[in-house]
Design a protein around this motif. Structure first.
Motif, PDB file in Angstrom:
ATOM      1  N   PRO A 187      -4.757   3.360   6.295  1.00 21.48           N
ATOM      2  CA  PRO A 187      -3.859   2.742   6.099  1.00 21.48           C
ATOM      3  C   PRO A 187      -3.122   3.929   5.084  1.00 21.48           C
ATOM      4  O   PRO A 187      -4.946   4.113   4.374  1.00 21.48           O
ATOM      5  N   THR A 190      -3.016   3.605   1.190  1.00 20.51           N
ATOM      6  CA  THR A 190      -3.455   2.772  -0.057  1.00 20.51           C
ATOM      7  C   THR A 190      -3.329   3.787  -0.760  1.00 20.51           C
ATOM      8  O   THR A 190      -3.767   5.465  -0.468  1.00 20.51           O
ATOM      9  N   LYS A 191      -3.701   3.771  -1.911  1.00 22.66           N
ATOM     10  CA  LYS A 191      -3.446   4.755  -3.081  1.00 22.66           C
ATOM     11  C   LYS A 191      -5.099   5.399  -3.405  1.00 22.66           C
ATOM     12  O   LYS A 191      -5.022   6.819  -2.844  1.00 22.66           O
ATOM     13  N   LYS A 192      -6.293   4.815  -2.691  1.00 25.48           N
ATOM     14  CA  LYS A 192      -7.547   5.155  -2.383  1.00 25.48           C
ATOM     15  C   LYS A 192      -7.863   6.042  -1.727  1.00 25.48           C
ATOM     16  O   LYS A 192      -7.862   6.615  -1.613  1.00 25.48           O
ATOM     17  N   SER A 193      -6.912   5.976   0.000  1.00 23.90           N
ATOM     18  CA  SER A 193      -7.122   6.415   0.944  1.00 23.90           C
ATOM     19  C   SER A 193      -6.474   7.977   0.894  1.00 23.90           C
ATOM     20  O   SER A 193      -6.893   8.797   1.254  1.00 23.90           O
ATOM     21  N   LYS A 239      -9.908   1.527   7.153  1.00 24.16           N
ATOM     22  CA  LYS A 239      -9.572   0.806   7.775  1.00 24.16           C
ATOM     23  C   LYS A 239      -9.768  -0.508   8.070  1.00 24.16           C
ATOM     24  O   LYS A 239      -8.743  -1.320   7.402  1.00 24.16           O
ATOM     25  N   PRO A 265      -9.753  -0.979   3.247  1.00 19.27           N
ATOM     26  CA  PRO A 265      -9.010  -0.565   2.297  1.00 19.27           C
ATOM     27  C   PRO A 265      -8.714  -0.495   0.524  1.00 19.27           C
ATOM     28  O   PRO A 265      -8.478   0.075   0.454  1.00 19.27           O
ATOM     29  N   THR A 266      -8.773  -1.992   0.356  1.00 24.18           N
ATOM     30  CA  THR A 266      -8.844  -1.397  -1.391  1.00 24.18           C
ATOM     31  C   THR A 266      -9.873  -2.037  -1.920  1.00 24.18           C
ATOM     32  O   THR A 266      -9.685  -2.659  -3.116  1.00 24.18           O
TER      33      THR A 266
END
Length: 221
Positions: free
Chosen positions: A17, A19-22, A69, A72-73
């Motif tokens: 996904p 996301t900001k982190k990924s 996956k 993700p947060t």
């Protein structure tokens, strides 16, 4: 070739996904690959070989991708207090070592100006160089394991990347200071002795010292 590296990272993260982190982690890994690629090119590797070696250096990150996956947060995990203390100590010791390398030319200059024994200046110079080298070795050997309060693969990669950046900056600073000292010593010794036919050997000594420093960093890594 950088576009090819980015395409490779896009393929690896295709199911993660966005996301900001990924995305941040993906960019960090990509930047590491680009840096590795350019280092290999500078070492004389051709583009295809440099690309393959850089990509292979990532290793198996399937577990990392799976964790992104599934969660993700997830929040970032802090490193241990021992590691923080080492980072603070390292930020002091490395500049001190670099300063000693730069200042090691002072004793020969003073010895020559004060008409001391010819051996005093060089001896003091090598003592200072030895102290600076000992500081670097001690700092690297005393580095604690990056213990985490709650280990995650993502945090482990970030810490490894930060460690790599610190080592790269430290090595560049040391090498720059060392070669500046070598050039000064070369002209100082050459002009004072007139032995230009042999003083060029100091550059061979400098190259050997640079390889020793590289080996120390690589060994610790």
């Amino acid at each position: 070739m950088e576009d090819k590296l980015r395409a490779h990272m896009d393929h690896l993260f295709r199911e993660v996904p966005p996301t900001k982190k990924s995305v941040e982690l993906k960019e960090e890994i990509l930047q590491n690959l680009v840096d590795k690629y350019h280092d290999l090119i500078n070492e004389g590797k051709n583009e295809e070989a440099a690309y393959n070696i850089a990509v292979a250096s990532i290793g198996d990150i399937s577990e990392l991708l799976d964790s992104l996956k599934e969660n993700p947060t997830a929040d970032s995990v802090p490193v241990s207090e021992e590691y923080r203390q080492w980072k603070k100590r390292s930020s002091i010791l490395i500049p001190v070592a670099v300063l000693l390398y730069i200042c090691c030319v002072i004793p020969p200059i003073i010895a020559d100006a004060m008409k001391w024994n010819d051996a005093v200046g060089p001896c003091l110079m090598f003592v200072i160089i030895g102290i600076a080298t000992a500081i670097i070795i001690f700092n690297n050997m005393s580095k604690p394991a990056v213990a985490k309060m709650d280990g995650t693969i993502m945090e482990e990669f970030k810490e490894w990347k930060a460690s790599q950046d610190d080592k790269k900056r430290a090595r560049k600073s040391i090498n720059s200071a060392m070669w500046a000292v070598i050039v000064v010593l070369y002209f100082l010794i050459s002009f004072s002795t007139g032995a230009w036919y042999i003083t060029w050997v100091i550059f061979l000594v400098g190259a050997a010292a640079e390889n020793i420093i590289k080996a120390i960093f690589d060994l610790k890594e």
